[in-house]
Design an enzyme around this catalytic site. Structure first.
Site, PDB file in Angstrom:
ATOM      1  N   ALA A 130      -0.176   6.918  -8.079  1.00 33.59           N
ATOM      2  CA  ALA A 130      -0.331   5.853  -9.065  1.00 33.59           C
ATOM      3  C   ALA A 130      -1.769   5.360  -9.015  1.00 33.59           C
ATOM      4  CB  ALA A 130       0.625   4.710  -8.728  1.00 33.59           C
ATOM      5  N   GLY A 176       2.790   9.061  -6.183  1.00 32.97           N
ATOM      6  CA  GLY A 176       3.393   9.311  -7.497  1.00 32.97           C
ATOM      7  C   GLY A 176       3.176  10.735  -7.959  1.00 32.97           C
ATOM      8  N   GLU A 188       5.769  12.677  -6.405  1.00 33.74           N
ATOM      9  CA  GLU A 188       7.032  12.324  -7.078  1.00 33.74           C
ATOM     10  C   GLU A 188       7.152  13.030  -8.431  1.00 33.74           C
ATOM     11  OE1 GLU A 188       8.255   7.935  -5.650  1.00 33.74           O
ATOM     12  OE2 GLU A 188       6.194   8.093  -6.407  1.00 33.74           O
TER      13      GLU A 188
HETATM   14  N1  T1G Z   1      -5.894   5.122  -7.625  1.00 35.89           N
HETATM   15  C1  T1G Z   1      -7.116   4.699  -8.036  1.00 35.89           C
HETATM   16  N2  T1G Z   1      -8.311   5.179  -7.541  1.00 35.89           N
HETATM   17  C2  T1G Z   1      -8.221   6.142  -6.623  1.00 35.89           C
HETATM   18  C3  T1G Z   1      -6.978   6.632  -6.139  1.00 35.89           C
HETATM   19  C4  T1G Z   1      -5.770   6.092  -6.700  1.00 35.89           C
HETATM   20  N3  T1G Z   1      -4.559   6.514  -6.318  1.00 35.89           N
HETATM   21  N4  T1G Z   1      -7.243   7.576  -5.196  1.00 35.89           N
HETATM   22  C5  T1G Z   1      -8.581   7.663  -5.112  1.00 35.89           C
HETATM   23  N5  T1G Z   1      -9.167   6.820  -5.949  1.00 35.89           N
HETATM   24  C6  T1G Z   1     -10.614   6.641  -6.153  1.00 35.89           C
HETATM   25  C7  T1G Z   1     -11.325   6.107  -4.906  1.00 35.89           C
HETATM   26  O1  T1G Z   1     -11.299   4.710  -4.867  1.00 35.89           O
HETATM   27  C8  T1G Z   1     -12.739   6.649  -5.093  1.00 35.89           C
HETATM   28  O2  T1G Z   1     -13.403   5.811  -5.999  1.00 35.89           O
HETATM   29  C9  T1G Z   1     -12.497   7.987  -5.773  1.00 35.89           C
HETATM   30  O3  T1G Z   1     -11.174   7.929  -6.340  1.00 35.89           O
HETATM   31  C10 T1G Z   1     -12.530   9.148  -4.819  1.00 35.89           C
HETATM   32  O4  T1G Z   1     -11.657   8.860  -3.739  1.00 35.89           O
HETATM   33  C11 T1G Z   1       4.575   5.152  -7.603  1.00 35.89           C
HETATM   34  C12 T1G Z   1       3.222   3.469  -5.755  1.00 35.89           C
HETATM   35  C13 T1G Z   1      -6.990  11.584  -3.102  1.00 35.89           C
HETATM   36  C14 T1G Z   1      -7.192  12.160  -0.734  1.00 35.89           C
HETATM   37  O5  T1G Z   1      -2.431   6.611  -1.628  1.00 35.89           O
HETATM   38  O6  T1G Z   1      -5.963   9.303  -0.337  1.00 35.89           O
HETATM   39  O7  T1G Z   1       1.561   6.521  -5.917  1.00 35.89           O
HETATM   40  O8  T1G Z   1     -15.149   4.951  -4.496  1.00 35.89           O
HETATM   41  O9  T1G Z   1     -13.445   8.677  -1.988  1.00 35.89           O
HETATM   42  O10 T1G Z   1     -12.159  11.389   0.189  1.00 35.89           O
HETATM   43  O11 T1G Z   1       5.203   5.913  -5.521  1.00 35.89           O
HETATM   44  O12 T1G Z   1      -8.658   9.269  -2.459  1.00 35.89           O
HETATM   45  O13 T1G Z   1     -15.647   6.874  -6.002  1.00 35.89           O
HETATM   46  O14 T1G Z   1     -15.248   4.567  -6.942  1.00 35.89           O
HETATM   47  O15 T1G Z   1     -10.993   8.722  -1.366  1.00 35.89           O
HETATM   48  O16 T1G Z   1     -11.910  13.135  -1.638  1.00 35.89           O
HETATM   49  C15 T1G Z   1      -0.478   6.842  -3.499  1.00 35.89           C
HETATM   50  C16 T1G Z   1      -5.001   7.633  -2.368  1.00 35.89           C
HETATM   51  C17 T1G Z   1      -0.734   5.712  -4.443  1.00 35.89           C
HETATM   52  C18 T1G Z   1      -3.755   8.416  -2.417  1.00 35.89           C
HETATM   53  C19 T1G Z   1      -9.239  11.937  -2.167  1.00 35.89           C
HETATM   54  N6  T1G Z   1      -1.671   7.673  -3.402  1.00 35.89           N
HETATM   55  N7  T1G Z   1      -6.201   8.462  -2.434  1.00 35.89           N
HETATM   56  O17 T1G Z   1     -10.007  11.612  -1.050  1.00 35.89           O
HETATM   57  O18 T1G Z   1     -12.120  10.784  -2.255  1.00 35.89           O
HETATM   58  S1  T1G Z   1       0.662   4.633  -4.486  1.00 35.89           S
HETATM   59  C20 T1G Z   1      -2.567   7.480  -2.446  1.00 35.89           C
HETATM   60  C21 T1G Z   1      -6.584   9.204  -1.374  1.00 35.89           C
HETATM   61  C22 T1G Z   1       1.818   5.495  -5.412  1.00 35.89           C
HETATM   62  C23 T1G Z   1       4.084   5.718  -6.305  1.00 35.89           C
HETATM   63  C24 T1G Z   1       3.170   4.872  -5.500  1.00 35.89           C
HETATM   64  C25 T1G Z   1      -7.898   9.910  -1.509  1.00 35.89           C
HETATM   65  C26 T1G Z   1      -7.778  11.399  -1.910  1.00 35.89           C
HETATM   66  P1  T1G Z   1     -14.926   5.537  -5.842  1.00 35.89           P
HETATM   67  P2  T1G Z   1     -12.076   9.196  -2.234  1.00 35.89           P
HETATM   68  P3  T1G Z   1     -11.624  11.793  -1.128  1.00 35.89           P
END
Ligand code: T1G
Length: 679
Positions: free
Chosen positions: A63, A102, A105
């Site tokens: 998400a 998500g 999912e």
């Molecule tokens: N939403 C918004 N921005 C995101 C994002 C996300 N999910 N993931 C990454 N970014 C932005 C981050 O802030 C950065 O921005 C840029 O992308 C690159 O990220 C319904 C409720 C995918 C492994 O927890 O673990 O789904 O700093 O520097 O090291 O059940 O990002 O460049 O402006 O981290 O290559 C669950 C979170 C959400 C994954 C990539 N998903 N992301 O790592 O790059 S909750 C997560 C990560 C959800 C559902 C629920 C990592 C990555 P900026 P980065 P990276």
């Protein structure tokens, strides 16, 4: 804004593609586009199967976290996923990069999942203080079993494609460079067959047959999940998958998710998610600043810190030349590095080959000239300014021009050290934390003349060696230690006024720290820096050391320790403290745990405010990153500055005044204006 979702046909197969850089987060536009294209494909009789894939570096990474806490906008993800899964046309998820949260999912709601070998899949929501909210806790256990689902949903760490296939999460691993073609072929091969639906899976019966697996799992994670709400909710949700029909299980998941989403822990952990990513940005250093190539690293000093620092680079495949003054110290240092690696291999977290590969990159030396070709040299010698300046003067002489000279000092003046060289622009602080090969934090100390390319290079390098870095200006103790000292001062003052030292430790343990100051003192050694004269009692530590209470290593310090290193408060220590306080003329009184907590933590926040006011930290969230990664501040409160924002800066000011403690102008100004440290 261009629509992030498009589609094209490959014969009777519809390929739906998301292109929402940087990580295909499932924001509103992506959800709307997915719904539109999937519904169109399901309604079009000429479409016999659907493939969902993403452009860019990864499949949906979850998400859009930036939407959390805001008014929800439709369509919701579950409604599209349910329609997709209900279809009789095979829907295939074609995965590359990281299918997370998500995104995983979405894949679970597809009938089949194929991925490239390098892909990873996971449900990291607990790392944001949440649980999966689009039926992940109900579809995953039904597809792979409750036992296999628990570490995924409760631990939150992604798994490899190979592992995912072995547990039944993936149906096939396809070509690294032929994802779409292979996914279309796979989908085509399933046309006309009845489709499997994860929500109808029965592999979760393992949890029904043996309901003890949930308590056993919770017990096995007890230390790791202590204080966190989300992991327990995740276990409850996976357990519900065995106890409730699918639709009711989804309802249960939604209730648990909603409660966590509105809680303080998730707000704190989402703050930390962006704080960690913000910390590696240096405001006045352009993102495209050219980096200095780091092909070989030199380390001065093969002691505990030098050896640990060296391991970070060896593990990352960067050759290291490590220098010592005596052969015996050099041999001891190299031996310790090998022993540490072999212990890691024994615990199965490294292969023998990897140990030999890392050790093969290590070059021990007694000769400074062997550092000439290093691109970066990190000094980790005794904390004395004269010694440091001698080392830097020598390095300035022998190391090639353009190389970075860094000091691992934990509090000395980097600008002063730089005066020993003719290249102050290439001098920077790289403050590692012990054990340096384990602790995630790296404080990058920016000197008055440190160049942009040097800062950008060490910041990038921090990520390469798996560290979380934050920039500090030059001030005594930089960010972390500077804020630690007012806490330590208050801890020492409190026991002089009658507080029980074990109450002080318990207050921090209850707050979520892994250890209190007196436990830490016993672990590090009460006799560190002691003058060794038992007749000279000027401090409480002198009194303890004179009584032979040197810490855990001798079985007694502030506490007494049994063989298993379990601690118990000591009557002898209590008496030594009482006698010393009496000698100092300190009146004793009952002190509540509330007072203890306020006097330990509020002065830290005030010191953080001064650090911000002096611009010794770029932003409040950097301070949070430092304390969470270097000093065990509990992640689920977001760090000292975010925690202060959560309880209210006014509360902090009132608490400081109540205890007669100073309030900095910056903190008072912010509190009076009703502002927060973190925007
Ligand atoms: N939403 C918004 N921005 C995101 C994002 C996300 N999910 N993931 C990454 N970014 C932005 C981050 O802030 C950065 O921005 C840029 O992308 C690159 O990220 C319904 C409720 C995918 C492994 O927890 O673990 O789904 O700093 O520097 O090291 O059940 O990002 O460049 O402006 O981290 O290559 C669950 C979170 C959400 C994954 C990539 N998903 N992301 O790592 O790059 S909750 C997560 C990560 C959800 C559902 C629920 C990592 C990555 P900026 P980065 P990276």
């Amino acid at each position: 804004m261009t629509d992030p979702i498009s589609s094209h046909r490959d014969g009777e197969v519809l390929v739906v593609v998301s292109n929402n850089p940087p990580v295909n987060a499932l924001g509103q536009a992506v959800r709307a586009g997915l719904k539109r294209e999937v519904e169109a494909g399901l309604a079009d009789d000429s479409v016999k199967a659907i493939v969902i894939r993403c452009d860019g570096r990864t499949f949906f990474a979850g998400a859009d976290i930036t939407e959390f806490g805001k008014a929800p906008q439709g369509p919701s993800l579950p409604e599209t996923l349910d329609a997709m899964e209900a279809s009789d046309k095979p829907v295939v998820a074609a995965i590359h990069g990281t299918a997370l949260g998500g995104g995983c999912e979405v894949a679970l709601a597809c009938h089949y999942r194929v991925a490239v070998p390098s892909a990873k899949l996971g449900l990291p929501e607990v790392k944001l203080g949440l649980i999966p909210g689009a039926a992940g806790t109900q579809r995953m256990p039904r597809l792979v079993g409750a036992e296999a689902a628990l570490p995924l949903v409760v631990g939150g760490d992604p798994i490899s494609a190979k592992k995912a296939q072995s547990i039944g999460l993936l149906d096939a691993i396809v070509g690294e460079d032929s994802l779409e073609a292979d996914a279309v072929a796979f989908a085509r091969s399933k046309i006309g067959q009845s489709v499997p639906r994860a929500s109808e899976g029965t592999r979760n019966q393992d949890g029904v047959r043996d309901p003890d697996i949930f308590d056993k799992f919770r017990a096995s994670q007890a230390r790791k999940i202590r204080g966190f709400d989300a992991p327990n909710a995740a276990i409850e949700a996976v357990k519900a998958a065995g106890e409730l029909p699918y639709a009711e299980g989804v309802k249960k998941e939604r209730e648990l998710f909603g409660k966590l989403m509105s809680g303080t822990q998730s707000a704190a952990m989402r703050h930390y998610f962006f704080a960690e990513r913000a910390a590696n940005k240096i405001d006045d250093v352009p993102a495209d600043t050219p980096l200095i190539p780091i092909k070989r690293v030199g380390i001065i000093g093969a002691g505990t810190m030098g050896g640990g620092i060296g391991m970070n680079f060896l593990t990352a495949g960067i050759p290291v030349t490590i220098l010592e003054m005596q052969q015996e110290a050099l041999d001891r240092g190299a031996k310790t590095i090998r022993k540490n690696y072999e212990n890691t291999a024994k615990r199965g977290r490294m292969t023998e080959d990897a140990v030999e590969k890392a050790m093969g990159l290590l070059k021990p030396t007694l000769d400074y000239s062997e550092l000439a070709d290093c691109d970066l040299v990190i000094e980790a010698v005794y904390e004395n300014m004269d010694v440091k300046k001698q080392v830097f003067a020598k390095l300035d002489e022998v190391v090639k021009q353009g190389a970075i000279l860094a000091s691992n000092t934990s509090y000395l003046d980097i600008d002063e050290i730089a005066t020993a060289t003719k290249r102050p622009g290439y001098v920077v602080g790289m403050h590692f934390f012990s054990p340096a090969n384990v602790m995630k934090l790296l404080e990058i100390v920016r000197g008055r003349e440190t160049r942009h390319d040097v800062l950008a290079t060490v910041m990038k390098l921090a990520k390469t060696i798996g560290k979380v870095a934050a920039v500090s200006g030059v001030c005594p103790g930089f960010i972390g230690n500077r804020m630690l000292s007012p806490r330590q001062q208050q801890a020492n003052a409190l026991i002089m006024e009658g507080a029980n030292y074990w109450d002080i430790d318990d207050v921090l343990l209850e707050f979520g720290f892994p250890m209190g100051p007196f436990q830490m003192g016993d672990l590090a050694g009460v006799d560190i820096g002691w003058h060794r004269d038992p007749n000279r009692i000027e401090t409480l530590r002198d009194a303890l050391c004179a009584a032979g209470r040197w810490g855990q290593k001798v079985g007694k310090g502030f506490y007494d320790y049994d063989e298993a290193r379990n601690r118990t408060p000591s009557d002898e220590t209590r008496q030594i403290i009482a006698d010393f306080a009496a000698k100092e003329g300190k009146p004793q009184r009952e002190i509540s745990k509330d007072e203890i907590r306020e006097r330990l933590l509020y002065p830290m926040v005030d010191e953080g405010a001064k650090i911000l006011d002096e611009k010794m930290a770029q932003r409040a969230s950097d301070i949070d990153v430092v304390w969470i990664n270097g000093y065990g501040w509990p992640l689920y409160t977001g760090g000292p500055m975010f925690w202060a924002d959560t309880i209210g800066l006014k509360t902090v000011v009132e608490g400081l005044e109540k205890h007669g403690l100073p309030v900095s102008d910056y903190l008072r100004r912010k509190a009076d204006a009703g502002e927060r440290f973190n925007a």
